[in-house]
Motif scaffolding. Sequence first.
Motif, short mmCIF file in Angstrom:
data_model
loop_
_atom_site.label_atom_id
_atom_site.label_comp_id
_atom_site.label_asym_id
_atom_site.label_seq_id
_atom_site.Cartn_x
_atom_site.Cartn_y
_atom_site.Cartn_z
N ALA A 35 8.77 2.48 -12.28
CA ALA A 35 8.24 1.21 -12.77
C ALA A 35 9.35 0.26 -13.22
CB ALA A 35 7.28 1.47 -13.93
N ILE A 36 10.35 0.79 -13.90
CA ILE A 36 11.44 -0.06 -14.41
C ILE A 36 12.26 -0.63 -13.25
CG2 ILE A 36 13.58 -0.06 -15.75
CD1 ILE A 36 12.32 2.10 -17.53
N VAL A 37 12.57 0.21 -12.28
CA VAL A 37 13.45 -0.20 -11.18
C VAL A 37 12.78 -1.27 -10.30
CG1 VAL A 37 14.62 0.59 -9.08
CG2 VAL A 37 14.71 1.98 -11.16
N THR A 38 11.49 -1.17 -10.09
CA THR A 38 10.82 -2.03 -9.11
C THR A 38 9.93 -3.12 -9.72
OG1 THR A 38 8.94 -0.50 -8.93
CG2 THR A 38 10.82 -0.13 -7.45
N CYS A 39 10.02 -3.37 -11.01
CA CYS A 39 9.14 -4.35 -11.66
C CYS A 39 9.25 -5.76 -11.07
CB CYS A 39 9.42 -4.39 -13.16
SG CYS A 39 8.31 -5.50 -14.08
N PRO A 40 10.45 -6.31 -10.84
CA PRO A 40 10.52 -7.67 -10.27
C PRO A 40 9.80 -7.82 -8.94
CG PRO A 40 12.66 -7.03 -11.15
CD PRO A 40 11.79 -5.80 -11.18
N LEU A 41 9.89 -6.82 -8.09
CA LEU A 41 9.20 -6.88 -6.80
C LEU A 41 7.69 -6.86 -6.97
CD1 LEU A 41 11.50 -4.53 -4.71
CD2 LEU A 41 11.03 -6.93 -4.21
N GLU A 42 7.21 -6.17 -8.00
CA GLU A 42 5.76 -6.13 -8.24
C GLU A 42 5.26 -7.49 -8.69
OE1 GLU A 42 2.33 -3.47 -10.39
OE2 GLU A 42 4.40 -3.26 -11.06
N VAL A 43 6.04 -8.19 -9.51
CA VAL A 43 5.66 -9.53 -9.95
C VAL A 43 5.58 -10.47 -8.75
CG1 VAL A 43 6.36 -11.54 -11.33
CG2 VAL A 43 6.63 -9.23 -12.26
N ILE A 44 6.58 -10.42 -7.88
CA ILE A 44 6.59 -11.26 -6.69
C ILE A 44 5.39 -10.95 -5.80
CG2 ILE A 44 7.85 -11.80 -4.57
CD1 ILE A 44 10.43 -11.26 -6.15
N LYS A 45 5.12 -9.67 -5.61
CA LYS A 45 3.99 -9.26 -4.77
C LYS A 45 2.67 -9.77 -5.33
CE LYS A 45 1.67 -5.89 -5.71
NZ LYS A 45 1.08 -4.60 -6.14
N THR A 46 2.48 -9.67 -6.64
CA THR A 46 1.24 -10.12 -7.27
C THR A 46 1.07 -11.63 -7.12
OG1 THR A 46 1.39 -8.31 -8.87
CG2 THR A 46 -0.10 -10.11 -9.39
N ARG A 47 2.16 -12.38 -7.27
CA ARG A 47 2.08 -13.83 -7.09
C ARG A 47 1.71 -14.19 -5.65
NH1 ARG A 47 4.94 -16.81 -11.08
NH2 ARG A 47 4.64 -15.69 -13.07
N LEU A 48 2.26 -13.46 -4.70
CA LEU A 48 1.96 -13.73 -3.30
C LEU A 48 0.49 -13.41 -2.97
CD1 LEU A 48 5.19 -12.31 -1.61
CD2 LEU A 48 4.38 -14.66 -1.44
N GLN A 49 -0.08 -12.46 -3.65
CA GLN A 49 -1.47 -12.07 -3.40
C GLN A 49 -2.48 -13.03 -4.01
OE1 GLN A 49 -1.54 -8.17 -5.10
NE2 GLN A 49 -0.90 -7.14 -3.22
N SER A 50 -2.07 -13.80 -5.01
CA SER A 50 -3.02 -14.60 -5.79
C SER A 50 -3.48 -15.83 -5.04
CB SER A 50 -2.38 -15.01 -7.12
OG SER A 50 -1.38 -15.98 -6.91
N SER A 51 -4.62 -16.37 -5.48
CA SER A 51 -5.14 -17.60 -4.88
C SER A 51 -4.41 -18.83 -5.40
CB SER A 51 -6.64 -17.73 -5.19
OG SER A 51 -6.85 -17.84 -6.59
N TYR A 63 -7.59 -14.03 8.31
CA TYR A 63 -7.29 -12.60 8.23
C TYR A 63 -5.90 -12.33 7.68
CZ TYR A 63 -6.74 -7.76 9.77
OH TYR A 63 -6.52 -6.41 9.80
N SER A 64 -4.95 -13.23 7.97
CA SER A 64 -3.56 -13.00 7.54
C SER A 64 -3.41 -12.98 6.02
CB SER A 64 -2.64 -14.07 8.13
OG SER A 64 -3.02 -15.37 7.68
N ALA A 65 -4.37 -13.61 5.30
CA ALA A 65 -4.29 -13.64 3.84
C ALA A 65 -4.40 -12.25 3.24
CB ALA A 65 -5.39 -14.54 3.27
N PHE A 66 -5.04 -11.33 3.93
CA PHE A 66 -5.17 -9.96 3.43
C PHE A 66 -3.84 -9.21 3.43
CE2 PHE A 66 -9.61 -10.69 4.86
CZ PHE A 66 -10.26 -10.41 3.67
N TYR A 67 -2.84 -9.79 4.07
CA TYR A 67 -1.54 -9.12 4.13
C TYR A 67 -0.43 -9.94 3.47
CZ TYR A 67 -3.65 -5.64 7.09
OH TYR A 67 -4.44 -4.62 7.55
N ARG A 68 -0.83 -10.91 2.65
CA ARG A 68 0.18 -11.66 1.91
C ARG A 68 0.82 -10.77 0.86
NH1 ARG A 68 -2.75 -17.17 0.78
NH2 ARG A 68 -2.35 -16.61 -1.36
N GLY A 69 2.14 -10.77 0.85
CA GLY A 69 2.87 -9.93 -0.11
C GLY A 69 3.16 -8.54 0.40
N LEU A 70 2.81 -8.25 1.66
CA LEU A 70 3.02 -6.90 2.19
C LEU A 70 4.50 -6.55 2.25
CD1 LEU A 70 2.00 -4.29 3.48
CD2 LEU A 70 1.98 -5.46 5.69
#
Length: 314
Positions: free
Chosen positions: A21-37, A277-284
């Motif tokens: 969790a500590i090592v990969t936290c920044p990437l998770e934030v970016i992924k969540t932002r990419l997934q959001s509306s 359909y491509s929106a389901f793979y945003r942040g992949l």
Amino acid sequence: MSQKDTLLHLFAGGCGGTVGAIVTCPLEVIKTRLQSSGLALRPVFQVQLGTLSGTGVIRPSQVAPGMFQVLRSILEKEGPRSLFRGLGPNLVGVAPSRAIYFAAYSKSREKFNAIFVPNSGPVHMCSAGFAAFVTNSLMNPVWMVKTRMQLERRVRGVKQMNALQCAKNVYQTEGIRGFYRGLTASYAGISETMICFLIYETLKKNLADCKLESASGRSEKVASDFLGLMLAAAFAKGCASCIAYPHEVIRTRLREEGSKYKYFFQTARLVFIEEGYSAFYRGLSAQLIRQIPNTAIVLSTYELIVHLLGSQTK
């Protein structure tokens, strides 16, 4: 499985999850932002030739920004600290969630071995599915708060909500039910966990068979064994993530504050109609870059601690 073995799996799973969790936290934030509306889409115009006169038709469309564009936007507008939004609840939740998961997985695998062919594919899939169901049910409130914190956008210098303030806000605006938003999508994501562990355990068994067939005849684990487990975990998670990724986008949308997304299938339908359909793979891409090393770190750390502490207790 003895009580000592159960505690060992709890401790090993918790340590592995915390490190990852500590090592990969920044990437998770970016992924969540990419997934959001709330992601700002870039308008583009495509010229399509398809009319009777042969003239082109200009069709407007929207394209999601890339991972590095989101990273630059966060750094410029919010500062580097925003890359670690949600790390607090993540650290609070990841150790118990991984501990619960690995303990439930080991315990249920023992039960399913008595029903199916021992250590077969159905055993690994059922064990992983049961462990994921238990973990998601217990830990969803923590992950809900983490996602809300990661989606919060504040300009640089403005104080952001901490985990307790975020949890209080969820309770005041949505009640207890608010903490369980996205749970149905998490249940749908159990398929990803089952696929991951099926592939991982199969590769792990093949690696063990290769070791037994080797001429060295060594019985203790060495660094190359754990490297093999890391690669197996990375490959398994990569395959599972690509197959089951859409549930992550739906889960993030369900957890957005004051959004129009209410239920799993309603959210899936809206995303498809409005964004395609491509929106389901945003942040992949961010997910793969984050999850593959994270899963490799978690599973290899887990295996290493079980090996070290397990050998000492024998």
